[in-house]
Write a protein that holds these residues in place. Structure first.
Motif, mmCIF file in Angstrom:
data_model
loop_
_atom_site.group_PDB
_atom_site.id
_atom_site.type_symbol
_atom_site.label_atom_id
_atom_site.label_comp_id
_atom_site.label_asym_id
_atom_site.label_seq_id
_atom_site.Cartn_x
_atom_site.Cartn_y
_atom_site.Cartn_z
ATOM 1 N N TYR A 168 0.835 -1.203 0.000
ATOM 2 C CA TYR A 168 0.000 0.000 0.000
ATOM 3 C C TYR A 168 0.874 1.258 0.000
ATOM 4 N N PHE A 169 2.054 1.150 0.633
ATOM 5 C CA PHE A 169 2.939 2.316 0.764
ATOM 6 C C PHE A 169 3.972 2.388 -0.359
ATOM 7 N N LEU A 170 3.813 1.539 -1.374
ATOM 8 C CA LEU A 170 4.769 1.513 -2.485
ATOM 9 C C LEU A 170 4.881 2.864 -3.178
ATOM 10 N N ILE A 191 -11.148 1.800 -3.623
ATOM 11 C CA ILE A 191 -11.608 2.612 -4.755
ATOM 12 C C ILE A 191 -11.502 4.096 -4.433
ATOM 13 N N GLY A 192 -11.891 4.469 -3.220
ATOM 14 C CA GLY A 192 -11.883 5.875 -2.836
ATOM 15 C C GLY A 192 -10.502 6.477 -2.787
ATOM 16 N N ILE A 193 -9.530 5.734 -2.229
ATOM 17 C CA ILE A 193 -8.181 6.285 -2.044
ATOM 18 C C ILE A 193 -7.352 6.182 -3.313
ATOM 19 N N SER A 194 -7.815 5.396 -4.300
ATOM 20 C CA SER A 194 -7.041 5.218 -5.535
ATOM 21 C C SER A 194 -6.897 6.518 -6.325
ATOM 22 N N SER A 195 -7.738 7.501 -6.052
ATOM 23 C CA SER A 195 -7.646 8.781 -6.759
ATOM 24 C C SER A 195 -6.357 9.526 -6.430
ATOM 25 N N ALA A 247 -5.441 3.251 8.495
ATOM 26 C CA ALA A 247 -5.933 2.956 9.850
ATOM 27 C C ALA A 247 -7.340 2.379 9.791
ATOM 28 N N LEU A 248 -8.168 2.939 8.896
ATOM 29 C CA LEU A 248 -9.521 2.411 8.721
ATOM 30 C C LEU A 248 -9.469 0.990 8.164
ATOM 31 N N GLY A 284 1.351 17.144 2.951
ATOM 32 C CA GLY A 284 1.002 16.746 4.308
ATOM 33 C C GLY A 284 -0.438 16.297 4.420
ATOM 34 N N GLU A 285 -1.348 16.990 3.721
ATOM 35 C CA GLU A 285 -2.767 16.626 3.774
ATOM 36 C C GLU A 285 -3.010 15.254 3.154
ATOM 37 N N LYS A 286 -2.389 15.017 1.986
ATOM 38 C CA LYS A 286 -2.575 13.717 1.330
ATOM 39 C C LYS A 286 -1.972 12.580 2.158
ATOM 40 N N THR A 287 -0.817 12.850 2.736
ATOM 41 C CA THR A 287 -0.190 11.817 3.592
ATOM 42 C C THR A 287 -1.087 11.476 4.770
ATOM 43 N N ALA A 288 -1.678 12.498 5.385
ATOM 44 C CA ALA A 288 -2.587 12.263 6.517
ATOM 45 C C ALA A 288 -3.803 11.464 6.063
ATOM 46 N N LEU A 289 -4.305 11.791 4.877
ATOM 47 C CA LEU A 289 -5.471 11.070 4.353
ATOM 48 C C LEU A 289 -5.132 9.617 4.052
ATOM 49 N N ILE A 290 -3.959 9.394 3.473
ATOM 50 C CA ILE A 290 -3.520 8.027 3.156
ATOM 51 C C ILE A 290 -3.352 7.204 4.433
#
Length: 366
Positions: free
Chosen positions: A31-33, A81-85, A53-54, A42-48
């Motif tokens: 996932y972290f590849l 699907i949601g985070i693939s963007s 965590a979810l 910073g915002e995207k990293t926090a979201l990822i």
């Protein structure tokens, strides 16, 4: 609704104690590849990280509440699907969901859920804001199918172990039933004649008393008393024999268990008088060996022998099972410790099955 979802489940997990809990989680490292190929704000990293965590929450929930696993699997798919963007390596989450589908669900439902995972990968590839779509599909679908297959194989072995345990329990139950029937027959043979005689003599004594034939009635009552004492003594002796059965009788009981599992058994047991300590040790070792044969060997033939060879007592149990490698667990170690405590040797040989051979000095064993 909960019962509806669980009706498709073939085999639940053993909860967090199962080693299987950790194996699919390893896939999520991919996932972290994307972090090795691009920089994130910073915002995207926090979201990822929040999405991961979810994922961990949903992942753990599947183990703790497998009856609602389908809901949590759907959650993982939607999360991917949601985070693939923003994260092209989000496909790694689908690998875990695919594994669960293969392990948890019955064949038709598992295949249908595999198709859902593949379609989800295709959908996620179309949402990519950047990155190679073909690379995304190849990196997600091929491992996805592999992990599904891995889960299906895990389910097969899990069910196979359950069937073996059930079979062992059934064999044990049949052995207990046979033992109860034997005791019932022995009690009937032992007491049937005595109680019949006591009843007849008691009736005769009553009739003699009615005819004032006191002396004969007294004789019959004395015989009833003697028969009662004899019957009581016989019962006590029988109970004592049940508590302490000979080594050969114990082996016969184990042979019965093997026969109950459709295993052919041949025996060659010398009529040797063993001391109590040797009898106990050999009985426990034989019981452990037979248990291992029933659980693990898949044998259909077993040979048990006890011979006197060059002033040594040699006890052997061999089978034609499919054991390829000996793993010395607590049972095997316990067998070794019991025999070494008596000053003997125990050897295990894997060749066309498994052979357990014990040798003891005759002067110690008898």
């Amino acid at each position: 609704m909960k019962d509806f979802f669980s009706s498709f489940i073939e085999q639940p997990f053993d909860g967090l104690k199962s080693w299987l809990f950790f194996s699919p989680m390893l896939y999520s490292a991919f996932y972290f590849l994307a972090f090795f190929f691009e920089d994130f704000s910073g915002e995207k990293t926090a979201l990822i990280l929040a999405a991961y965590a979810l994922y961990l929450f949903l992942y753990t929930a599947i183990y703790l509440d497998h009856k609602r696993a389908l809901i949590y699997i759907a959650g993982i798919i939607l999360l991917c699907i949601g985070i693939s963007s923003i994260l092209f390596s989000s496909y790694a989450l689908l690998w875990s969901s695919s594994y669960f589908c293969g392990y948890l669900y019955k064949r038709k439902a598992a295949i249908a859920l595999l198709a859902v995972n593949i379609v989800s990968a295709v959908v996620a590839s179309q949402i990519l804001s950047h990155g190679n779509v073909l690379f995304f599909l190849l990196s997600s679908i091929l491992p996805l199918v592999s992990t599904w297959f891995f889960g299906s194989v895990g389910q097969y072995f899990k069910l196979d172990n359950i069937i073996k345990k059930q079979k062992d329990q059934q064999i044990e139950s049949l052995a207990q039933i046979a033992e109860r029937e034997r005791i019932a027959r022995d009690m009937h043979d032992l007491l049937g004649h005595s109680l019949t005689c006591i009843a007849l003599k008691s009736e005769l004594a009553a009739k003699l008393l009615n005819t004032d034939n006191i002396e004969k009635a007294k004789t019959e009552i004395e015989e009833v008393s003697e028969l009662s004492r004899t019957a009581l003594q016989e019962v006590r002796e029988a109970i004592g024999n049940y508590k302490k059965r000979s080594f050969n009788e114990q082996i016969k009981s184990l042979v019965a268990k093997l026969h109950s599992a459709d295993i052919q058994v041949s025996t060659d047991l010398a009529n040797l008088k063993l001391n109590a300590e040797t009898e106990t040790a050999l009985t426990l070792v034989a019981t452990e060996a037979v248990t291992n044969i029933l659980r693990h060997s898949r044998a259909d033939k077993v040979h048990i022998s006890l011979i006197d060879k060059y002033n040594k007592l040699v006890f052997t149990i061999s089978d034609n099972g499919q054991i390829k490698k000996l793993v010395e667990g607590n049972g095997i170690q316990g067998m070794r410790e019991r025999i070494e405590k008596l000053g003997g040797k125990i050897q295990f040989q894997i060749k066309n099955g498994m052979t357990t051979e014990i040798s003891l000095d005759e002067s110690i064993a008898c």
